[in-house]
Design an enzyme around this catalytic site. Structure first.
Site, mmCIF file in Angstrom:
data_model
loop_
_atom_site.group_PDB
_atom_site.id
_atom_site.type_symbol
_atom_site.label_atom_id
_atom_site.label_comp_id
_atom_site.label_asym_id
_atom_site.label_seq_id
_atom_site.Cartn_x
_atom_site.Cartn_y
_atom_site.Cartn_z
ATOM 1 N N ASP A 64 44.049 39.690 38.361
ATOM 2 C CA ASP A 64 43.508 39.641 39.719
ATOM 3 C C ASP A 64 42.061 39.158 39.643
ATOM 4 O O ASP A 64 41.720 38.371 38.760
ATOM 5 C CB ASP A 64 43.631 41.014 40.390
ATOM 6 C CG ASP A 64 43.844 40.906 41.890
ATOM 7 O OD1 ASP A 64 42.921 40.449 42.589
ATOM 8 O OD2 ASP A 64 44.935 41.271 42.363
ATOM 9 N N HIS A 101 39.177 42.421 45.594
ATOM 10 C CA HIS A 101 40.635 42.601 45.645
ATOM 11 C C HIS A 101 41.160 43.253 44.370
ATOM 12 O O HIS A 101 41.981 44.189 44.423
ATOM 13 C CB HIS A 101 41.308 41.248 45.872
ATOM 14 C CG HIS A 101 42.769 41.334 46.164
ATOM 15 N ND1 HIS A 101 43.728 41.219 45.175
ATOM 16 C CD2 HIS A 101 43.445 41.512 47.329
ATOM 17 C CE1 HIS A 101 44.931 41.312 45.724
ATOM 18 N NE2 HIS A 101 44.786 41.499 47.019
ATOM 19 N N SER A 248 49.801 43.889 48.279
ATOM 20 C CA SER A 248 48.888 43.874 47.133
ATOM 21 C C SER A 248 48.685 45.275 46.574
ATOM 22 O O SER A 248 48.342 45.438 45.399
ATOM 23 C CB SER A 248 47.523 43.294 47.541
ATOM 24 O OG SER A 248 47.586 41.901 47.656
#
Length: 300
Positions: A64, A101, A248
């Site tokens: 990520d 994120h 996610s």
């Protein structure tokens, strides 16, 4: 039974039964866990923790945007060497998250648990491999690197609706080396396959709300299982906690479950791990497989 049969005949004995010994339920002392992490509590996480809180021999990789290793939920694990990584976007060893994120995704798995502050991560003992990428070709490099560096589980909360041979070959390499792969199905309420989740060797994870209801995440016959995606506690900002939603987040929840399964039996193949997660999932929509939740919401 023979003893009870004798006592049952005695006029002063009301009843006789074998004693049942209770087992404790492991509940972490993180203050956010009782009231803010209901989604994973409903998935029997405490019963799973009674069996294992993870193993240092089963690393989990998050491909990520990196991780904020200075966050108070990560810093001690980082200093202890339990969180390692590489920056594939800039090709340097500093995998610090500039986007946020990756930190959100990682928090679900690797937040330090039972330390009296913040939230509880799913995997207390599993090492975390953070592979920082820009979600391009470098993400494929990250998957190969994580595989070569011992990852047993890789979770990927990104995707595209265009399949490529290079991605398929990359994931096949990891799968052939015994890595269980997890991908987020997406948040667009579409039934179009989204990759890398939709590759057959990846477990595609869609989302449900905190009570198991499908609520507009991607769906289809390519979806395998579901996980909570409707507002989970994790780390949205530096040194803060808050609620974040979407597939996610559901993908690392399921990847975390896989990490616990492998901590109990590290000899399982990726396919066996997938089968366990699918066969023990809770039917939160239709009985059996359905296009909205796959085989159901994963149960720890």
């Amino acid at each position: 039974e023979q003893v009870c049969a004798r006592f049952d005949k005695h006029p002063l004995v009301e009843f006789c039964e074998e004693e049942v010994f209770m087992e404790p339920t492991l509940t972490p002392n993180d203050p956010y866990f009782p009231n803010w992490q209901g989604s994973i509590k409903r998935m029997s996480i405490e019963a799973a923790w009674d069996i294992t809180t993870g193993s240092p021999n089963v690393p989990i990789a998050v491909v990520d945007s990196g991780v904020d290793y200075n966050h108070y939920e990560f810093n001690q694990r980082y200093l202890n060497g339990e969180i390692t990584g590489w920056d594939f976007a800039d090709n340097d060893p500093d995998f610090y998250d500039l986007f946020g994120h990756g930190t959100q995704v990682t928090g679900v798995i690797a937040a330090q648990s039972n330390n009296g502050v913040g939230m509880a991560g799913i995997n207390w003992q599993n090492p975390l491999i953070a592979a920082r990428t820009g979600y391009g070709f470098d993400a494929k490099e990250a998957v190969i690197w994580a595989t070569d560096n011992g990852a047993k589980v890789i979770t990927m909360s990104f995707g595209s609706y265009v399949p490529t041979l290079s991605w398929e070959n990359t994931l096949q390499y990891a799968f052939d080396h015994g890595v269980a792969l997890f991908g987020s199905a997406g948040n667009d309420n579409l039934n179009d396959p989204r990759y890398p989740a939709a590759y057959s060797i990846v477990l595609a994870v869609t989302g449900v709300d905190s009570y198991g209801n499908p609520v507009g995440y991607n769906w289809g016959d390519w979806v395998d299982v579901s996980g909570p995606a409707g507002s989970l506690t994790t780390m949205p900002y530096q040194n803060t906690l808050g609620n974040v939603g979407g597939t996610s987040i559901s993908a690392p929840v399921v990847a975390g479950a896989a990490g616990l399964v492998l901590s109990v039996n590290p000899e399982l193949t990726p396919t066996q791990v997938y089968d366990i997660l699918k066969s023990t999932a809770d039917d939160v929509n239709n009985t059996g497989f359905d296009v909205w939740t796959g085989w159901g919401r994963v149960n720890f």
